[in-house]
Motif scaffolding. Structure first.
Motif, short mmCIF file in Angstrom:
data_model
loop_
_atom_site.label_atom_id
_atom_site.label_comp_id
_atom_site.label_asym_id
_atom_site.label_seq_id
_atom_site.Cartn_x
_atom_site.Cartn_y
_atom_site.Cartn_z
N CYS A 184 -3.22 12.86 0.94
CA CYS A 184 -3.69 11.77 0.09
C CYS A 184 -4.13 12.29 -1.27
N LEU A 200 -1.36 0.50 -6.80
CA LEU A 200 -1.50 -0.96 -6.92
C LEU A 200 -2.77 -1.35 -7.66
N GLU A 222 -5.86 -1.00 -6.53
CA GLU A 222 -6.75 -1.69 -5.60
C GLU A 222 -7.98 -0.88 -5.20
N ALA A 279 4.30 2.90 4.03
CA ALA A 279 2.86 3.07 4.23
C ALA A 279 2.28 1.90 5.02
N GLU A 280 2.68 0.69 4.68
CA GLU A 280 2.18 -0.48 5.40
C GLU A 280 2.61 -0.46 6.86
N ALA A 306 8.36 -5.24 -1.98
CA ALA A 306 7.57 -4.02 -2.12
C ALA A 306 8.51 -2.82 -2.18
N ALA A 355 -1.81 4.50 -0.65
CA ALA A 355 -0.99 3.32 -0.94
C ALA A 355 -1.70 2.36 -1.90
N ALA A 356 -3.02 2.34 -1.88
CA ALA A 356 -3.78 1.42 -2.73
C ALA A 356 -3.85 1.90 -4.18
N TYR A 357 -3.75 3.20 -4.42
CA TYR A 357 -3.93 3.71 -5.79
C TYR A 357 -2.93 3.15 -6.79
N TRP A 366 8.31 3.05 -0.48
CA TRP A 366 7.15 3.85 -0.08
C TRP A 366 6.00 2.96 0.36
N GLN A 367 5.88 1.79 -0.30
CA GLN A 367 4.80 0.88 0.07
C GLN A 367 5.06 0.26 1.44
N ARG A 368 6.29 -0.13 1.68
CA ARG A 368 6.62 -0.68 3.01
C ARG A 368 6.43 0.37 4.09
#
Length: 171
Positions: free
Chosen positions: A144, A73, A75, A19-20, A12, A69-71, A15-17
């Motif tokens: 966001c 991807l 999702e 956020a997770e 990932a 974070a979903a945008y 930035w994704q890591r």
């Protein structure tokens, strides 16, 4: 989630890591605060007053970090069945894609403007129990909306095609 040729999920982006990890920490602290508060209330007849405020604050941050974070991807909820009708018409699909991105940017502008107004109002007041500035509650909505708006603008300018994927023809 896609996999590489070895069947493993790709690494990932940073930035994704981030956020997770932030969401995991927020969820863990919320769960711990609520659990301890329940045990104290039912087991000992007392509780931690800040537990509810902390959980509410962390939940709001968790939701908006997750939304941002979903945008990228792909999702978020989408009406892909409507767009499937345009799949074989490239000009119509490009126009629909541009319209969708413009609508996302406008929605982010509306959300951001409202969140900004609430942040400004909250700068002068404090939460009842913990005493943090109440501007911290609408702040994640502002951040966001900015993040998703910038990503949608970049996708609009770059003319990135919509991902109708998830391996499903009609959702």
């Amino acid at each position: 989630m896609t996999t590489d040729s070895t069947g493993a999920a790709p690494a990932a982006p940073g930035w994704q890591r981030l956020a997770e990890n932030a969401m995991a920490i927020a969820l863990g602290v919320m769960a711990l605060a609520v659990f301890v508060n329940v045990v104290l209330r039912y087991g000992f007849g007392s509780g931690i007053a800040a537990s509810e405020e902390l959980s509410r604050l962390l939940f709001v941050w968790l939701v908006f970090i997750g939304a941002a974070a979903a945008y990228p991807l792909g999702e978020h909820m989408a009406f892909t069945s409507l767009l499937q009708l345009l799949k074989n018409r490239p000009a119509a699909m490009a126009a629909a894609t541009a319209l969708i991105r413009v609508l996302v940017i406008l929605a982010c502008a509306c959300l951001g403007w409202g969140a900004w107004q609430q942040v400004v109002v909250g700068l002068d007041s404090r939460s009842v129990v913990m005493g943090y500035p109440t501007a911290l509650l609408p702040l994640p909505a502002l951040l966001c909306s900015v993040a998703i708006g910038v990503m949608a603008l970049w996708e609009l300018v770059a003319r990135k095609p919509l991902d109708l994927g998830h391996g499903v023809e009609v959702e």
